[in-house]
Motif scaffolding. Structure first.
Motif, mmCIF file in Angstrom:
data_model
loop_
_atom_site.group_PDB
_atom_site.id
_atom_site.type_symbol
_atom_site.label_atom_id
_atom_site.label_comp_id
_atom_site.label_asym_id
_atom_site.label_seq_id
_atom_site.Cartn_x
_atom_site.Cartn_y
_atom_site.Cartn_z
ATOM 1 N N ASP A 181 0.829 -1.209 0.000
ATOM 2 C CA ASP A 181 0.000 0.000 0.000
ATOM 3 C C ASP A 181 0.862 1.256 0.000
ATOM 4 O O ASP A 181 1.943 1.272 0.569
ATOM 5 C CB ASP A 181 -0.873 0.055 1.266
ATOM 6 C CG ASP A 181 -1.973 -0.984 1.279
ATOM 7 O OD1 ASP A 181 -2.414 -1.385 0.197
ATOM 8 O OD2 ASP A 181 -2.370 -1.391 2.390
ATOM 9 N N SER A 182 0.282 2.363 -0.526
ATOM 10 C CA SER A 182 0.996 3.633 -0.394
ATOM 11 C C SER A 182 0.660 4.196 0.989
ATOM 12 O O SER A 182 -0.438 3.990 1.518
ATOM 13 C CB SER A 182 0.573 4.599 -1.485
ATOM 14 O OG SER A 182 -0.590 5.272 -1.092
ATOM 15 N N ALA A 183 1.618 4.890 1.574
ATOM 16 C CA ALA A 183 1.419 5.419 2.930
ATOM 17 C C ALA A 183 0.447 6.589 2.919
ATOM 18 O O ALA A 183 -0.148 6.932 3.936
ATOM 19 C CB ALA A 183 2.751 5.835 3.522
ATOM 20 N N GLY A 184 0.260 7.241 1.758
ATOM 21 C CA GLY A 184 -0.589 8.438 1.707
ATOM 22 C C GLY A 184 0.036 9.526 2.562
ATOM 23 O O GLY A 184 1.244 9.725 2.539
ATOM 24 N N VAL A 189 4.285 4.302 9.102
ATOM 25 C CA VAL A 189 3.278 3.248 9.044
ATOM 26 C C VAL A 189 3.896 1.925 9.480
ATOM 27 O O VAL A 189 5.105 1.739 9.431
ATOM 28 C CB VAL A 189 2.684 3.103 7.616
ATOM 29 C CG1 VAL A 189 1.950 4.369 7.223
ATOM 30 C CG2 VAL A 189 3.735 2.758 6.593
ATOM 31 N N VAL A 190 3.042 1.012 9.937
ATOM 32 C CA VAL A 190 3.483 -0.363 10.220
ATOM 33 C C VAL A 190 2.539 -1.294 9.475
ATOM 34 O O VAL A 190 1.447 -0.908 9.072
ATOM 35 C CB VAL A 190 3.445 -0.704 11.730
ATOM 36 C CG1 VAL A 190 4.440 0.116 12.505
ATOM 37 C CG2 VAL A 190 2.049 -0.547 12.297
ATOM 38 N N GLY A 206 -8.243 3.083 6.994
ATOM 39 C CA GLY A 206 -9.179 3.827 6.151
ATOM 40 C C GLY A 206 -8.968 3.513 4.688
ATOM 41 O O GLY A 206 -9.375 2.453 4.185
ATOM 42 N N ARG A 207 -8.276 4.423 4.019
ATOM 43 C CA ARG A 207 -8.171 4.372 2.553
ATOM 44 C C ARG A 207 -7.690 3.051 1.948
ATOM 45 O O ARG A 207 -8.214 2.666 0.900
ATOM 46 C CB ARG A 207 -7.294 5.550 2.076
ATOM 47 C CG ARG A 207 -7.963 6.880 2.331
ATOM 48 C CD ARG A 207 -6.991 8.022 2.381
ATOM 49 N NE ARG A 207 -6.147 7.954 3.582
ATOM 50 C CZ ARG A 207 -5.236 8.844 3.898
ATOM 51 N NH1 ARG A 207 -5.016 9.879 3.101
ATOM 52 N NH2 ARG A 207 -4.528 8.717 5.006
ATOM 53 N N PRO A 208 -6.712 2.352 2.564
ATOM 54 C CA PRO A 208 -6.268 1.105 1.907
ATOM 55 C C PRO A 208 -7.403 0.094 1.741
ATOM 56 O O PRO A 208 -7.330 -0.775 0.882
ATOM 57 C CB PRO A 208 -5.186 0.567 2.848
ATOM 58 C CG PRO A 208 -4.702 1.751 3.587
ATOM 59 C CD PRO A 208 -5.894 2.658 3.748
ATOM 60 N N ILE A 209 -8.443 0.208 2.565
ATOM 61 C CA ILE A 209 -9.600 -0.689 2.386
ATOM 62 C C ILE A 209 -10.731 0.040 1.646
ATOM 63 O O ILE A 209 -11.224 -0.445 0.634
ATOM 64 C CB ILE A 209 -10.101 -1.239 3.747
ATOM 65 C CG1 ILE A 209 -9.050 -2.193 4.336
ATOM 66 C CG2 ILE A 209 -11.443 -1.968 3.579
ATOM 67 C CD1 ILE A 209 -9.407 -2.805 5.692
ATOM 68 N N THR A 210 -11.100 1.230 2.134
ATOM 69 C CA THR A 210 -12.295 1.875 1.560
ATOM 70 C C THR A 210 -12.080 2.305 0.108
ATOM 71 O O THR A 210 -13.016 2.348 -0.669
ATOM 72 C CB THR A 210 -12.730 3.111 2.380
ATOM 73 O OG1 THR A 210 -11.635 4.010 2.467
ATOM 74 C CG2 THR A 210 -13.173 2.719 3.778
ATOM 75 N N ARG A 211 -10.842 2.638 -0.250
ATOM 76 C CA ARG A 211 -10.599 3.090 -1.625
ATOM 77 C C ARG A 211 -9.973 2.014 -2.509
ATOM 78 O O ARG A 211 -9.532 2.294 -3.630
ATOM 79 C CB ARG A 211 -9.700 4.332 -1.627
ATOM 80 C CG ARG A 211 -10.355 5.456 -0.875
ATOM 81 C CD ARG A 211 -9.921 6.815 -1.369
ATOM 82 N NE ARG A 211 -10.443 7.827 -0.450
ATOM 83 C CZ ARG A 211 -9.877 8.998 -0.222
ATOM 84 N NH1 ARG A 211 -8.761 9.322 -0.835
ATOM 85 N NH2 ARG A 211 -10.419 9.858 0.612
#
Ligand code: C5P
Length: 231
Positions: A181-184, A189-190, A206-211
Motif C-alpha cells: 500500500d501507499s502510505a498516503g 506506518v506499520v 481507512g483508505r487502503p480498504i475503503t478506496r
C-alpha cells in the motif's frame, strides 16, 4: 482477526458510508464514525450501522469540563457504540468522569494522548514542557489511573504503551498499511502483523480498504497479515 479491524468511514456522506458498511460488515469488526460523518449522519446513522450487524467506534474526542464530558459519554453509550474517544489532556477529573459515565454500559472509553500532527516544537509552543514521547506516556498513565479502558496509540507508541499498561487496557492503532500500500499522508506506518505483534488489540484502517478496487479482498488481506503475527 477480522474482528480486530476497524474501518474508518472518512466521508461526509451517510449513503457512501452505508455502502461501505454493506460491503464490509461481515469482513471487519467495527466502523469508525468521526467528526466529519457524525454531524451529517447522527444517531440515525449509528443505528443503521449497528442494524447491519457491525459495531461502532464513535471518534468524537470529547474534551470539556468533567460534568459535560460525563453527559457526552452517557449520550454516546446510549447509542450502543462499542468504543468512544476522549482527550487525555482533559485531565484526571474529566477522565474519571468519562470512565464513571461509561461504567456498566457496553461502551469502552479510549483516551487520545498527543495528536500525531503535533511535534515537540508544537507542544512547547502551547506550554507543554515534555517531549512528545514522554507526554504520550504521561497522558496514557493518567488516563489508565483514572479508569479509562483504552488508549489510541500510533504505531510508534504501541509497544511502549503496552509495556506500561499491561494486558487489560485496549490499544487501538491507526497508520497501518500492507507492504504494497501507499502510505498516503501517514508519516510512519506499520504492517498489520507488526501492529499486532507490538501489542495492538485493534487496527484502524481507512483508505487502503475503503478506496481499494476490491474492498472485501483488501480487508481479507489485512486479516491474513494480522494472523501472521500469532503464528
Ligand atoms: O486512511 P487511513 O488508513 O490513513 O485512515 C486512518 C484513520 O485513523 C483516519 O480516520 C485518521 O483520522 C485516524 N487516525 C490516524 N492517526 C492518528 C489518529 C487517528 O490516522 N494518530
Amino acid at each position: 482477526m477480522k474482528k480486530r479491524i476497524i474501518v474508518a468511514l472518512d466521508t461526509d456522506s451517510p449513503e457512501s458510508a452505508m455502502a461501505t458498511v454493506a460491503s464490509l460488515s461481515g469482513e471487519v469488526g467495527l466502523f469508525k464514525v468521526g467528526m466529519e460523518l457524525f454531524p451529517r449522519g447522527g444517531p440515525e446513522l449509528v443505528g443503521r450501522i449497528r442494524g447491519a450487524g457491525a459495531d461502532v467506534f464513535l471518534d468524537l474526542k470529547f474534551h470539556d469540563i468533567p460534568n459535560t464530558v460525563a453527559g457526552a459519554v452517557r449520550s454516546a453509550a446510549a447509542l450502543g457504540v462499542k468504543l468512544a474517544t476522549v482527550h487525555a489532556s482533559g485531565g484526571k477529573a474529566m477522565l474519571s468522569a468519562a470512565a464513571g459515565a461509561a461504567a456498566g454500559t457496553g461502551t469502552t472509553i479510549l483516551a487520545v494522548t498527543v495528536l500525531t500532527s503535533l511535534d515537540d516544537a508544537d507542544l512547547s509552543s502551547i506550554g507543554f514542557s515534555l517531549p512528545t514521547e514522554k507526554a504520550v506516556e504521561r497522558l496514557a498513565g493518567i488516563a489508565v489511573d483514572a479508569g479509562i479502558g483504552g488508549i489510541v496509540c500510533s504505531a510508534k507508541e504501541v509497544a511502549a504503551i503496552r509495556r506500561m499498561v499491561g494486558k487489560n487496557v485496549v490499544l487501538v492503532t491507526p497508520g497501518v498499511r500492507l507492504p504494497e500500500d501507499s502510505a498516503g499522508d501517514q508519516k510512519r506506518v506499520v504492517t498489520p502483523s507488526e501492529a499486532i505483534r507490538a501489542g495492538a488489540d485493534y487496527i484502524v484502517v481507512g483508505r487502503p480498504i475503503t478506496r481499494a478496487a476490491d474492498p472485501v479482498a483488501a480487508a481479507r488481506k489485512f486479516a491474513a497479515d494480522m494472523a501472521r503475527a500469532i503464528k
